[in-house]
Design a protein around this motif. Structure first.
Motif, PDB file in Angstrom:
ATOM      1  N   MET A   1       0.846  -1.213  -0.283  1.00  0.00           N
ATOM      2  CA  MET A   1      -0.112   0.101   0.079  1.00  0.00           C
ATOM      3  C   MET A   1       0.897   1.318  -0.035  1.00  0.00           C
ATOM      4  SD  MET A   1      -2.821   0.930   3.027  1.00  0.00           S
ATOM      5  CE  MET A   1      -4.347   1.182   2.063  1.00  0.00           C
ATOM      6  N   PRO A   2       0.651   2.102  -1.153  1.00  0.00           N
ATOM      7  CA  PRO A   2       1.544   3.321  -1.017  1.00  0.00           C
ATOM      8  C   PRO A   2       1.316   4.332   0.186  1.00  0.00           C
ATOM      9  CG  PRO A   2      -0.137   3.652  -2.512  1.00  0.00           C
ATOM     10  CD  PRO A   2      -0.282   2.190  -1.899  1.00  0.00           C
ATOM     11  N   ARG A   3       2.196   5.050   0.613  1.00  0.00           N
ATOM     12  CA  ARG A   3       2.284   6.009   1.762  1.00  0.00           C
ATOM     13  C   ARG A   3       1.754   7.288   1.232  1.00  0.00           C
ATOM     14  NH1 ARG A   3       4.714   4.672   6.547  1.00  0.00           N
ATOM     15  NH2 ARG A   3       5.009   6.990   6.881  1.00  0.00           N
ATOM     16  N   VAL A   4       1.108   7.993   1.993  1.00  0.00           N
ATOM     17  CA  VAL A   4       0.392   9.256   1.573  1.00  0.00           C
ATOM     18  C   VAL A   4       1.389  10.308   2.239  1.00  0.00           C
ATOM     19  CG1 VAL A   4      -1.432  10.599   1.919  1.00  0.00           C
ATOM     20  CG2 VAL A   4      -1.742   8.117   1.322  1.00  0.00           C
ATOM     21  N   SER A   5       1.821  11.138   1.764  1.00  0.00           N
ATOM     22  CA  SER A   5       2.598  12.302   2.046  1.00  0.00           C
ATOM     23  C   SER A   5       1.778  13.265   3.053  1.00  0.00           C
ATOM     24  CB  SER A   5       3.389  13.039   1.201  1.00  0.00           C
ATOM     25  OG  SER A   5       2.351  13.795   0.173  1.00  0.00           O
ATOM     26  N   GLN A   6       2.548  13.991   3.825  1.00  0.00           N
ATOM     27  CA  GLN A   6       1.819  14.933   4.609  1.00  0.00           C
ATOM     28  C   GLN A   6       1.338  16.112   3.862  1.00  0.00           C
ATOM     29  OE1 GLN A   6       1.559  14.642   7.971  1.00  0.00           O
ATOM     30  NE2 GLN A   6       0.113  16.284   7.943  1.00  0.00           N
ATOM     31  N   ASP A   7       1.986  16.324   2.578  1.00  0.00           N
ATOM     32  CA  ASP A   7       1.146  17.385   1.695  1.00  0.00           C
ATOM     33  C   ASP A   7      -0.127  16.779   1.305  1.00  0.00           C
ATOM     34  OD1 ASP A   7       3.281  19.202   2.209  1.00  0.00           O
ATOM     35  OD2 ASP A   7       4.475  18.678   0.302  1.00  0.00           O
ATOM     36  N   GLN A   8      -0.283  15.495   1.081  1.00  0.00           N
ATOM     37  CA  GLN A   8      -1.286  14.859   0.487  1.00  0.00           C
ATOM     38  C   GLN A   8      -2.412  15.172   1.430  1.00  0.00           C
ATOM     39  OE1 GLN A   8       0.525  11.460  -0.932  1.00  0.00           O
ATOM     40  NE2 GLN A   8       0.057  11.816  -3.158  1.00  0.00           N
ATOM     41  N   LEU A   9      -1.944  14.752   2.762  1.00  0.00           N
ATOM     42  CA  LEU A   9      -2.989  14.663   3.865  1.00  0.00           C
ATOM     43  C   LEU A   9      -3.274  16.017   4.008  1.00  0.00           C
ATOM     44  CD1 LEU A   9      -1.252  12.445   6.296  1.00  0.00           C
ATOM     45  CD2 LEU A   9      -3.449  12.065   5.343  1.00  0.00           C
ATOM     46  N   GLU A  10      -2.739  17.061   4.002  1.00  0.00           N
ATOM     47  CA  GLU A  10      -3.142  18.384   4.262  1.00  0.00           C
ATOM     48  C   GLU A  10      -3.893  18.904   2.981  1.00  0.00           C
ATOM     49  OE1 GLU A  10      -3.742  21.591   6.467  1.00  0.00           O
ATOM     50  OE2 GLU A  10      -2.613  19.965   7.200  1.00  0.00           O
ATOM     51  N   ALA A  11      -3.726  18.510   1.760  1.00  0.00           N
ATOM     52  CA  ALA A  11      -4.651  18.856   0.724  1.00  0.00           C
ATOM     53  C   ALA A  11      -5.952  18.260   1.092  1.00  0.00           C
ATOM     54  CB  ALA A  11      -3.896  18.371  -0.505  1.00  0.00           C
ATOM     55  N   ARG A  12      -6.099  17.092   1.223  1.00  0.00           N
ATOM     56  CA  ARG A  12      -7.433  16.395   1.532  1.00  0.00           C
ATOM     57  C   ARG A  12      -8.020  16.833   2.416  1.00  0.00           C
ATOM     58  NH1 ARG A  12      -8.830  10.923   0.613  1.00  0.00           N
ATOM     59  NH2 ARG A  12      -7.954  11.578  -1.536  1.00  0.00           N
ATOM     60  N   ARG A  13      -7.396  17.143   3.689  1.00  0.00           N
ATOM     61  CA  ARG A  13      -7.935  18.122   4.858  1.00  0.00           C
ATOM     62  C   ARG A  13      -8.535  19.169   4.285  1.00  0.00           C
ATOM     63  NH1 ARG A  13      -7.255  21.530   8.995  1.00  0.00           N
ATOM     64  NH2 ARG A  13      -8.028  21.020  11.009  1.00  0.00           N
ATOM     65  N   HIS A  14      -7.876  19.963   3.623  1.00  0.00           N
ATOM     66  CA  HIS A  14      -8.279  21.574   2.998  1.00  0.00           C
ATOM     67  C   HIS A  14      -9.574  21.173   2.085  1.00  0.00           C
ATOM     68  CE1 HIS A  14      -8.194  25.502   1.645  1.00  0.00           C
ATOM     69  NE2 HIS A  14      -8.295  25.099   0.349  1.00  0.00           N
ATOM     70  N   GLU A  15      -9.501  20.003   1.280  1.00  0.00           N
ATOM     71  CA  GLU A  15     -10.784  19.661   0.368  1.00  0.00           C
ATOM     72  C   GLU A  15     -12.040  19.661   1.322  1.00  0.00           C
ATOM     73  OE1 GLU A  15     -10.108  16.561  -2.329  1.00  0.00           O
ATOM     74  OE2 GLU A  15      -8.201  17.159  -2.514  1.00  0.00           O
ATOM     75  N   ILE A  16     -11.725  18.688   2.452  1.00  0.00           N
ATOM     76  CA  ILE A  16     -13.024  18.401   3.190  1.00  0.00           C
ATOM     77  C   ILE A  16     -13.193  19.801   3.957  1.00  0.00           C
ATOM     78  CG2 ILE A  16     -13.619  17.520   5.464  1.00  0.00           C
ATOM     79  CD1 ILE A  16     -11.488  15.050   4.512  1.00  0.00           C
ATOM     80  N   LEU A  17     -12.653  20.740   4.412  1.00  0.00           N
ATOM     81  CA  LEU A  17     -12.989  21.736   4.898  1.00  0.00           C
ATOM     82  C   LEU A  17     -13.617  22.558   4.004  1.00  0.00           C
ATOM     83  CD1 LEU A  17      -9.833  22.896   7.105  1.00  0.00           C
ATOM     84  CD2 LEU A  17     -12.089  22.003   8.096  1.00  0.00           C
ATOM     85  N   SER A  18     -13.224  22.839   2.827  1.00  0.00           N
ATOM     86  CA  SER A  18     -13.941  23.529   1.852  1.00  0.00           C
ATOM     87  C   SER A  18     -15.311  23.344   1.637  1.00  0.00           C
ATOM     88  CB  SER A  18     -13.183  23.643   0.643  1.00  0.00           C
ATOM     89  OG  SER A  18     -13.815  24.539  -0.386  1.00  0.00           O
ATOM     90  N   ALA A  19     -15.518  21.725   1.426  1.00  0.00           N
ATOM     91  CA  ALA A  19     -16.754  21.313   0.944  1.00  0.00           C
ATOM     92  C   ALA A  19     -17.636  21.310   2.245  1.00  0.00           C
ATOM     93  CB  ALA A  19     -16.563  19.832   0.394  1.00  0.00           C
ATOM     94  N   ALA A  20     -17.174  21.039   3.133  1.00  0.00           N
ATOM     95  CA  ALA A  20     -17.954  21.080   4.523  1.00  0.00           C
ATOM     96  C   ALA A  20     -18.524  22.442   4.666  1.00  0.00           C
ATOM     97  CB  ALA A  20     -17.116  20.591   5.811  1.00  0.00           C
ATOM     98  N   ARG A  21     -17.701  23.536   4.822  1.00  0.00           N
ATOM     99  CA  ARG A  21     -18.042  25.011   4.788  1.00  0.00           C
ATOM    100  C   ARG A  21     -19.188  25.191   4.015  1.00  0.00           C
ATOM    101  NH1 ARG A  21     -13.593  26.840   3.769  1.00  0.00           N
ATOM    102  NH2 ARG A  21     -12.848  27.482   5.914  1.00  0.00           N
ATOM    103  N   ASN A  22     -19.188  24.581   2.895  1.00  0.00           N
ATOM    104  CA  ASN A  22     -20.480  25.102   1.798  1.00  0.00           C
ATOM    105  C   ASN A  22     -21.543  24.207   2.267  1.00  0.00           C
ATOM    106  OD1 ASN A  22     -19.216  26.934   0.262  1.00  0.00           O
ATOM    107  ND2 ASN A  22     -18.265  25.395  -1.000  1.00  0.00           N
ATOM    108  N   CYS A  23     -21.335  22.894   2.800  1.00  0.00           N
ATOM    109  CA  CYS A  23     -22.594  22.185   3.268  1.00  0.00           C
ATOM    110  C   CYS A  23     -23.055  22.739   4.537  1.00  0.00           C
ATOM    111  CB  CYS A  23     -22.022  20.708   3.673  1.00  0.00           C
ATOM    112  SG  CYS A  23     -23.349  19.554   3.933  1.00  0.00           S
ATOM    113  N   PHE A  24     -22.480  23.253   5.520  1.00  0.00           N
ATOM    114  CA  PHE A  24     -22.941  23.971   6.659  1.00  0.00           C
ATOM    115  C   PHE A  24     -23.441  25.068   6.367  1.00  0.00           C
ATOM    116  CE2 PHE A  24     -19.319  21.405   9.000  1.00  0.00           C
ATOM    117  CZ  PHE A  24     -19.973  20.499   9.635  1.00  0.00           C
TER     118      PHE A  24
END
Length: 191
Positions: A1-24
């Motif tokens: 299983m490939p490892r996910v970089s910290q940058d990728q994790l941070e980008a995913r977190r940012h995507e979630i925050l942005s979409a969740a902001r609009n949903c809330f």
């Protein structure tokens, strides 16, 4: 299983925050169900809650993200600049503006209706007030700020103007000549 970089994790977190902001913003805290959050983010419940413990923590992260960004701008350029930036974003019809405004209104609602949230949020919102006060104090020491009104009163004046602008824009009223109004607000605190 490939490892996910910290940058990728941070980008995913940012995507979630942005979409969740609009949903809330669209559905409110209560209406932003996990299913709607999954639809908004395009991610599974597991992927979302890998980054955030639960919906409450996700909402707090959205609100904290907004508050941190705002505090940075206040420290650098003042609360009036935050208002100018908000007005410019609203005028450009950026999609994130509605989400940001909705989050601000949802925070205000939850502060009134949820005592535990209000207690937790008070600690976070103090950063913006502190940054405003510090900026005004520096402006006074530089001789730019009027000296006949206490800094605390000027801080409250600017916070009230900010709250009014948020409410005005969030209720869908037109921006009209609000840029000129912000000029008056800024002139009111300057020497």
């Amino acid at each position: 299983m490939p490892r996910v970089s910290q940058d990728q994790l941070e980008a995913r977190r940012h995507e979630i925050l942005s979409a969740a902001r609009n949903c809330f913003a669209r559905f409110g805290y209560g209406g932003a169900t996990v299913r709607r959050l999954e639809e908004a983010t395009g991610m599974s419940r597991g992927a979302i809650f890998h980054h955030f413990r639960d919906k409450e923590h996700l909402f707090l992260a959205v609100a904290e993200d907004d508050a941190a960004s705002m505090a940075e701008t206040v420290a650098r350029n003042g609360l009036v600049q935050v208002m100018r930036d908000l007005l410019a974003r609203a005028g450009n019809s950026e999609g994130d503006t509605a989400g940001w405004l909705g989050t601000q209104l949802e925070v205000a609602h939850r502060r009134r209706t949820d005592a535990a949230f209000a207690t937790r949020w008070a600690q976070r919102s103090a950063a913006i007030a502190d940054a405003t006060r510090d900026r005004l104090q520096r402006q006074r020491e530089a001789g730019v700020l009027r000296d006949d009104v206490p800094v605390e009163v000027l801080t409250q004046f600017l916070e009230l103007a900010y709250d009014g602008l948020v409410l005005h824009l969030a209720t869908g009223r037109p921006a009209g000549e609000l840029s000129a109004v912000l000029d008056v607000v800024e002139d009111a605190v300057r020497r």
